[in-house]
Design an enzyme around this catalytic site. Sequence first.
Site, PDB file in Angstrom:
ATOM      1  N   PHE A 148       0.810  -1.226   0.000  1.00 12.38           N
ATOM      2  CA  PHE A 148       0.000   0.000   0.000  1.00 12.38           C
ATOM      3  C   PHE A 148       0.838   1.269   0.000  1.00 12.38           C
ATOM      4  O   PHE A 148       0.362   2.334  -0.389  1.00 12.38           O
ATOM      5  CB  PHE A 148      -0.938   0.016   1.224  1.00 12.38           C
ATOM      6  CG  PHE A 148      -0.275   0.457   2.498  1.00 12.38           C
ATOM      7  CD1 PHE A 148      -0.182   1.815   2.822  1.00 12.38           C
ATOM      8  CD2 PHE A 148       0.305  -0.452   3.376  1.00 12.38           C
ATOM      9  CE1 PHE A 148       0.453   2.238   3.980  1.00 12.38           C
ATOM     10  CE2 PHE A 148       0.944  -0.047   4.533  1.00 12.38           C
ATOM     11  CZ  PHE A 148       1.021   1.303   4.830  1.00 12.38           C
ATOM     12  N   LYS A 172      -0.972  -7.323  -9.143  1.00  6.34           N
ATOM     13  CA  LYS A 172      -1.963  -7.388  -8.047  1.00  6.34           C
ATOM     14  C   LYS A 172      -1.557  -6.320  -7.039  1.00  6.34           C
ATOM     15  O   LYS A 172      -0.728  -6.556  -6.161  1.00  6.34           O
ATOM     16  CB  LYS A 172      -1.933  -8.786  -7.421  1.00  6.34           C
ATOM     17  CG  LYS A 172      -3.237  -9.255  -6.793  1.00  6.34           C
ATOM     18  CD  LYS A 172      -3.747  -8.375  -5.679  1.00  6.34           C
ATOM     19  CE  LYS A 172      -2.988  -8.512  -4.396  1.00  6.34           C
ATOM     20  NZ  LYS A 172      -3.386  -7.476  -3.393  1.00  6.34           N
ATOM     21  N   ARG A 176      -5.750  -1.569  -0.508  1.00  8.03           N
ATOM     22  CA  ARG A 176      -6.062  -0.425   0.358  1.00  8.03           C
ATOM     23  C   ARG A 176      -6.076   0.897  -0.394  1.00  8.03           C
ATOM     24  O   ARG A 176      -6.783   1.826   0.009  1.00  8.03           O
ATOM     25  CB  ARG A 176      -5.054  -0.358   1.510  1.00  8.03           C
ATOM     26  CG  ARG A 176      -5.324  -1.479   2.509  1.00  8.03           C
ATOM     27  CD  ARG A 176      -4.410  -1.368   3.688  1.00  8.03           C
ATOM     28  NE  ARG A 176      -3.570  -2.550   3.792  1.00  8.03           N
ATOM     29  CZ  ARG A 176      -2.561  -2.681   4.623  1.00  8.03           C
ATOM     30  NH1 ARG A 176      -2.227  -1.681   5.401  1.00  8.03           N
ATOM     31  NH2 ARG A 176      -1.859  -3.777   4.671  1.00  8.03           N
ATOM     32  N   SER A 225       5.336  -7.013   3.307  1.00  4.92           N
ATOM     33  CA  SER A 225       5.876  -7.351   4.628  1.00  4.92           C
ATOM     34  C   SER A 225       6.629  -8.680   4.573  1.00  4.92           C
ATOM     35  O   SER A 225       6.390  -9.516   3.696  1.00  4.92           O
ATOM     36  CB  SER A 225       4.724  -7.435   5.632  1.00  4.92           C
ATOM     37  OG  SER A 225       3.817  -8.433   5.213  1.00  4.92           O
ATOM     38  N   CYS A 280       9.513   1.603   3.635  1.00  3.18           N
ATOM     39  CA  CYS A 280      10.418   0.496   3.979  1.00  3.18           C
ATOM     40  C   CYS A 280      11.839   1.009   4.185  1.00  3.18           C
ATOM     41  O   CYS A 280      12.684   0.306   4.705  1.00  3.18           O
ATOM     42  CB  CYS A 280      10.402  -0.567   2.903  1.00  3.18           C
ATOM     43  SG  CYS A 280      11.100   0.042   1.377  1.00  3.18           S
ATOM     44  N   GLU A 382       9.209  -4.101  12.999  1.00  3.67           N
ATOM     45  CA  GLU A 382       8.926  -2.950  12.144  1.00  3.67           C
ATOM     46  C   GLU A 382       7.599  -2.329  12.610  1.00  3.67           C
ATOM     47  O   GLU A 382       6.561  -2.977  12.571  1.00  3.67           O
ATOM     48  CB  GLU A 382       8.806  -3.419  10.693  1.00  3.67           C
ATOM     49  CG  GLU A 382       8.559  -2.294   9.714  1.00  3.67           C
ATOM     50  CD  GLU A 382       8.373  -2.815   8.289  1.00  3.67           C
ATOM     51  OE1 GLU A 382       7.650  -3.812   8.089  1.00  3.67           O
ATOM     52  OE2 GLU A 382       8.944  -2.198   7.371  1.00  3.67           O
TER      53      GLU A 382
HETATM   54  P1  NAD Z   1       1.524  -6.633   3.026  1.00  2.00           P
HETATM   55  O1  NAD Z   1       2.559  -7.700   3.095  1.00  2.00           O
HETATM   56  O2  NAD Z   1       0.408  -6.680   3.990  1.00  2.00           O
HETATM   57  O3  NAD Z   1       0.833  -6.633   1.571  1.00  2.00           O
HETATM   58  C1  NAD Z   1       1.602  -6.646   0.397  1.00  2.00           C
HETATM   59  C2  NAD Z   1       0.806  -7.359  -0.694  1.00  2.00           C
HETATM   60  O4  NAD Z   1       0.582  -8.715  -0.307  1.00  2.00           O
HETATM   61  C3  NAD Z   1      -0.574  -6.736  -0.936  1.00  2.00           C
HETATM   62  O5  NAD Z   1      -0.830  -6.724  -2.311  1.00  2.00           O
HETATM   63  C4  NAD Z   1      -1.506  -7.664  -0.184  1.00  2.00           C
HETATM   64  O6  NAD Z   1      -2.788  -7.746  -0.774  1.00  2.00           O
HETATM   65  C5  NAD Z   1      -0.806  -9.016  -0.268  1.00  2.00           C
HETATM   66  N1  NAD Z   1      -1.057  -9.858   0.898  1.00  2.00           N
HETATM   67  C6  NAD Z   1      -1.264  -9.442   2.186  1.00  2.00           C
HETATM   68  N2  NAD Z   1      -1.427 -10.506   2.993  1.00  2.00           N
HETATM   69  C7  NAD Z   1      -1.321 -11.612   2.221  1.00  2.00           C
HETATM   70  C8  NAD Z   1      -1.395 -13.006   2.489  1.00  2.00           C
HETATM   71  N3  NAD Z   1      -1.607 -13.469   3.711  1.00  2.00           N
HETATM   72  N4  NAD Z   1      -1.235 -13.865   1.464  1.00  2.00           N
HETATM   73  C9  NAD Z   1      -1.014 -13.424   0.221  1.00  2.00           C
HETATM   74  N5  NAD Z   1      -0.941 -12.100  -0.089  1.00  2.00           N
HETATM   75  C10 NAD Z   1      -1.083 -11.206   0.889  1.00  2.00           C
HETATM   76  O7  NAD Z   1       2.295  -5.239   3.074  1.00  2.00           O
HETATM   77  P2  NAD Z   1       1.661  -3.775   3.206  1.00  2.00           P
HETATM   78  O8  NAD Z   1       1.119  -3.595   4.564  1.00  2.00           O
HETATM   79  O9  NAD Z   1       0.805  -3.496   2.040  1.00  2.00           O
HETATM   80  O10 NAD Z   1       2.979  -2.887   3.031  1.00  2.00           O
HETATM   81  C11 NAD Z   1       3.846  -2.574   4.078  1.00  2.00           C
HETATM   82  C12 NAD Z   1       5.015  -3.535   4.147  1.00  2.00           C
HETATM   83  O11 NAD Z   1       5.700  -3.540   2.904  1.00  2.00           O
HETATM   84  C13 NAD Z   1       6.049  -3.115   5.168  1.00  2.00           C
HETATM   85  O12 NAD Z   1       6.489  -4.276   5.834  1.00  2.00           O
HETATM   86  C14 NAD Z   1       7.164  -2.513   4.338  1.00  2.00           C
HETATM   87  O13 NAD Z   1       8.437  -2.554   4.924  1.00  2.00           O
HETATM   88  C15 NAD Z   1       7.096  -3.367   3.135  1.00  2.00           C
HETATM   89  N6  NAD Z   1       7.722  -2.715   1.991  1.00  2.00           N
HETATM   90  C16 NAD Z   1       8.927  -3.172   1.597  1.00  2.00           C
HETATM   91  C17 NAD Z   1       9.583  -2.562   0.562  1.00  2.00           C
HETATM   92  C18 NAD Z   1      10.912  -3.055   0.108  1.00  2.00           C
HETATM   93  O14 NAD Z   1      11.336  -2.652  -0.952  1.00  2.00           O
HETATM   94  N7  NAD Z   1      11.596  -3.910   0.838  1.00  2.00           N
HETATM   95  C19 NAD Z   1       8.990  -1.474  -0.098  1.00  2.00           C
HETATM   96  C20 NAD Z   1       7.734  -1.040   0.325  1.00  2.00           C
HETATM   97  C21 NAD Z   1       7.113  -1.681   1.382  1.00  2.00           C
END
Ligand code: NAD
Length: 498
Positions: A148, A172, A176, A225, A280, A382
């Site tokens: 998001f 995908k 949010r 995440s 991140c 985090e």
């Molecule tokens: P998230 O892991 O909740 O969601 C990311 C994606 O995965 C979304 O599209 C979501 O729909 C999907 N998803 C969520 N739960 C799932 C599940 N159980 N099974 C399959 N798919 C699922 O992350 P978020 O809250 O949207 O974003 C924040 C996180 O992303 C933070 O941990 C941040 O550090 C990380 N992030 C990392 C980077 C990087 O480059 N390392 C960059 C941006 C964000």
Amino acid sequence: MTIITHLINGEMRPANGRVTDVFNPATGEVIRQVELASKTTVEDAIAAAKAALPAWRNLPPARRAQILFRFKTLLEEHESQIVALISEEHGKTPEDAAGELRRGIENVEYATAAPELLKGEFSRNAGPHIDSWSDFHAVGVVAGITPFNFPAMVPLWMYPLAIACGNTFVLKPSERDPSSTLLIASLLQQAGLPAGVLNVVNGDKEAVDTLLESPDVKAISFVGSTPVAEYIYGEGTRRGKRVQALGGAKNHAVIMPDAELDNAVSALMGAAYGSCGERCMAISVAVCVGDQVAEALINKLIPKIEALKVGAGNQKGLDMGPLVTRAHLNKVTDYIHGGVAAGATLIVDGRRLAVAGYESGFFMGGCLFDQVTPEMRIYQEEIFGPVLCIVRVNSLEEAITLINDHEYGNGTCIFTRDGESARLFCNEIEVGMVGVNVPLPVPVAFHSFGGWKRSLFGDLHAYGPDGVRFYTRRKTITQRWPARISHEAAQFAFPSGQ
Ligand code: NAD
């Protein structure tokens, strides 16, 4: 109420399934709904991408690049619309949203170099009368799953380069804040992309699992995440897919006694509290080398944190908007309660911040903890909110050991005026992206982005040169002309070219 659906084979799908609410986090109101794609809908998107693949991968790279040039222009022309949608659904300030879009456009610019990037490698006279070359082929249908916090930039890390390399794509995005992502994808259609080359399915775990299960999806780029990154990497690679899965972070900034403190404070303010800490690469730990540094830093930080301008994302000149959802606000609040209970000193408390006219928004002010120690949850995990933790150490070596012992290794930086300390830090630190007097060392589009340890699962980083490697398969051709220079006897020894 508008229901956002999916872009499949160049057309928007009519809504007919499960939906979830999309909020304006500044007002706390539901402003739209987004459909959560069923397995069948995702399968349709994969089928569209598969059908578009043969023609697209055989199109000359220069022709693919021309579409990306038009796309870049359209992105720039629609900046204010895209920025408004990001701010409305994510909550970040317009200036911050414009910055994210700009960094995304840089990835489109890099992808327009496809003809250069895909030129391959050639060796004349690799053996007697033999020439050899390696060229780079599309992997096939690629999926991208994005978080998001950068609804414009992170998808732009992925599909411009993937399609420039001849792949077709199913994205995908986060459920949010889906609107800006979808608008950007529709601009690419407008730029002349053939139907089916880029498809966008909104959804949740059902959509993700369908992508993981499909034998037609050959590679997956994930950003989100760590628990989900690990799941996607495990399930994807188990099924023989190529996967790069970028996860969460806990980024430390080391402040040395010789640091130029005012600049370090300004840098820390932006890196810790910009985008409400929902980055991140956000700095969430300030490692102070010596108590004197800690005291001086805290004294300079307190008035600045208390003066942070927090408000609705559609207003200009603010430092921070709201957090993305009420659930996330509650989660960050729980971490702060936990930090206090664990014995850390909460010097600035941003809980219960009220923004006039936006009483139902998901707001939190900046928070500052001192006396944080490594066994505390607020240090280990985090938080992804506007919370900076001060950890005190006695030496640079102790700071390096602290950071290297942390499970995450996304970004870090050091503030110093001493080249020797900076060099030691860069050499010894086990983190993927390192800044020297640069608080958010997010690599430019012609380098690659990725962390170490549990911040990245896979071998190749995102975008840039690693992105080209990830989205291509190498083929090496060894060819001899003329075919008959003499009548040779069969050789049973391994060919050595001698
Ligand atoms: P998230 O892991 O909740 O969601 C990311 C994606 O995965 C979304 O599209 C979501 O729909 C999907 N998803 C969520 N739960 C799932 C599940 N159980 N099974 C399959 N798919 C699922 O992350 P978020 O809250 O949207 O974003 C924040 C996180 O992303 C933070 O941990 C941040 O550090 C990380 N992030 C990392 C980077 C990087 O480059 N390392 C960059 C941006 C964000």
